[in-house]
Design an enzyme around this catalytic site. Structure first.
Site, PDB file in Angstrom:
ATOM      1  N   THR A 103      20.505   7.790   4.005  1.00 22.57           N
ATOM      2  CA  THR A 103      21.918   7.491   3.804  1.00 22.57           C
ATOM      3  C   THR A 103      22.555   8.491   2.851  1.00 22.57           C
ATOM      4  OG1 THR A 103      21.407   5.149   4.105  1.00 22.57           O
ATOM      5  CG2 THR A 103      23.538   5.688   3.146  1.00 22.57           C
ATOM      6  N   THR A 104      21.880   8.776   1.732  1.00 20.74           N
ATOM      7  CA  THR A 104      22.419   9.699   0.734  1.00 20.74           C
ATOM      8  C   THR A 104      22.498  11.118   1.290  1.00 20.74           C
ATOM      9  OG1 THR A 104      21.314   8.315  -0.896  1.00 20.74           O
ATOM     10  CG2 THR A 104      22.229  10.371  -1.692  1.00 20.74           C
TER      11      THR A 104
ATOM     12  N   TYR B 272      25.564  -1.638  13.787  1.00 17.62           N
ATOM     13  CA  TYR B 272      26.702  -1.865  14.675  1.00 17.62           C
ATOM     14  C   TYR B 272      26.370  -2.789  15.841  1.00 17.62           C
ATOM     15  CZ  TYR B 272      30.961  -1.137  17.360  1.00 17.62           C
ATOM     16  OH  TYR B 272      32.130  -1.338  18.037  1.00 17.62           O
TER      17      TYR B 272
ATOM     18  N   TYR C 266      13.442   0.308   7.041  1.00 16.96           N
ATOM     19  CA  TYR C 266      14.539   0.429   6.081  1.00 16.96           C
ATOM     20  C   TYR C 266      15.523  -0.701   6.346  1.00 16.96           C
ATOM     21  CZ  TYR C 266      18.531   2.657   3.639  1.00 16.96           C
ATOM     22  OH  TYR C 266      19.598   2.948   2.817  1.00 16.96           O
TER      23      TYR C 266
ATOM     24  N   ARG D 109      24.933  -2.197   4.756  1.00 14.74           N
ATOM     25  CA  ARG D 109      25.472  -1.095   5.553  1.00 14.74           C
ATOM     26  C   ARG D 109      25.352  -1.335   7.055  1.00 14.74           C
ATOM     27  NH1 ARG D 109      26.668   3.710   3.044  1.00 14.74           N
ATOM     28  NH2 ARG D 109      26.060   3.913   0.856  1.00 14.74           N
TER      29      ARG D 109
ATOM     30  N   LYS E 102      11.371  -0.051   2.828  1.00 10.66           N
ATOM     31  CA  LYS E 102      12.390   0.191   1.802  1.00 10.66           C
ATOM     32  C   LYS E 102      13.372  -0.960   1.916  1.00 10.66           C
ATOM     33  CE  LYS E 102      16.330   3.054   0.500  1.00 10.66           C
ATOM     34  NZ  LYS E 102      17.189   4.221   0.860  1.00 10.66           N
TER      35      LYS E 102
ATOM     36  N   ILE F 246      12.975   4.386  -3.197  1.00 11.37           N
ATOM     37  CA  ILE F 246      13.685   5.469  -2.525  1.00 11.37           C
ATOM     38  C   ILE F 246      15.097   5.446  -3.103  1.00 11.37           C
ATOM     39  CG2 ILE F 246      14.522   6.381  -0.336  1.00 11.37           C
ATOM     40  CD1 ILE F 246      12.036   5.236   0.992  1.00 11.37           C
TER      41      ILE F 246
END
Length: 294
Positions: A43-44, A106, A132, A137, A162, A204
């Site tokens: 994501t980052t 989504y 993850y 999100r 994670k 993470i």
């Protein structure tokens, strides 16, 4: 299998392009500072706005520069199962050591859909998989029962999670259901200290982009059970944890990195906006409190 401070690497840009030279320098600095593994295209790393060629290039560069010094856990997830499989194959060919697979976003699949999605990928992947879970999100939540069942089906393949759900009780549930060898990593920097007491073994991290040595020292103290030192370091880091989300991530992290290194651009891609003045002040103060500004 994985432990300690693991940065979810920011992806540097030069204007509209991936800045490969800056990324190589950044990876070397992260390893020299004590990071225990690297996550490209998380994501980052703005994976959502990398095109497919860039996505695969970023992973390949990371694997090449790391050269076995630390594991590379490549972001390879998608809300389309076939696209995720494509990313997996490219990451394997590039030399990644493991895969980070986010819950499909989504689409909002059911738990049965999540079982089918991750099972399909596990059957076709050659590398270990880190699930993850970040429902804030993705809107999709990988329920603990689903995590445990996936590890039961693929104990040698689905080896870690994670977890960025914010629910620390899940650490205990996962541990009791999947066993102590199932690797649990935090996805929430501010919760890591408590997570160690419950059975997590690392994070993470967003903050580790900016303060890798301080994060590495914190994790080492927590892993050794030296909670007095860990608490002290955690309190130095805590304002920085908060500052990394003073604006939409990774704009604050990139602003901070640009303060540390003139070769790391603060550029982000739309719809992420550059750091606001208010967020910049918060980052400045947090960096000073952490003692990472010269």
């Amino acid at each position: 299998m994985f432990s300690g401070s693991i940065p979810a690497l920011a992806t540097p840009f030069a204007g509209d392009d991936f800045d490969e030279e800056a990324y190589r320098r950044f990876i070397d600095w992260q390893i020299e500072s004590g990071s225990k593994a690297l996550v490209p295209c998380g994501t980052t790393g703005e994976s959502a706005t990398l095109d497919n060629d860039e996505h695969h290039k970023v992973i390949a560069v990371c694997a090449e520069v790391a050269k076995g010094r630390v594991p590379v856990i490549a972001g390879a997830g998608s809300n389309d199962t076939q696209t995720a499989l494509w990313h997996i194959k490219e990451a394997q060919n590039a030399g990644a050591d493991a895969l980070l697979l986010v819950a499909p976003y989504y689409n909002r699949p059911s738990q049965e859909g999540l079982l089918a999605h991750f099972s399909y990928l596990a059957e076709r992947a050659d590398l270990p998989i880190v699930l993850y879970n970040v429902p804030g999100r993705t809107v999709t939540d990988i329920a603990p029962e689903t995590v445990i069942e996936l590890h039961r089906r693929f104990p040698e393949k689905i080896v870690a999670i994670k977890d960025a759900s914010g629910d620390l009780s899940r650490v205990v549930t996962h541990r009791m259901g999947a066993g102590p060898d199932f690797c649990q990593l935090s996805g929430d920097d501010p919760l890591v200290l408590a997570g160690y007491a419950l059975g997590q073994v690392g994070c993470i991290s967003v903050t580790a982009n900016v303060a890798p040595k301080l994060c590495a020292d914190f994790h080492a103290a927590a892993a050794e059970g030296d909670f007095a030192t860990a608490r002290e370091l955690n309190e130095r880091l805590y304002p920085l944890h908060r500052a990394m989300f003073a604006d939409a991530s990774p704009a604050p992290a990139k602003y901070a990195l640009n303060k540390l290194f003139d070769w790391f651009s603060p550029d982000v891609r739309l719809p992420i906006m550059p750091c606001s003045d208010t967020a910049r002040r918060q980052v400045d103060e947090a960096m000073e409190l952490a003692g990472i500004l010269e």
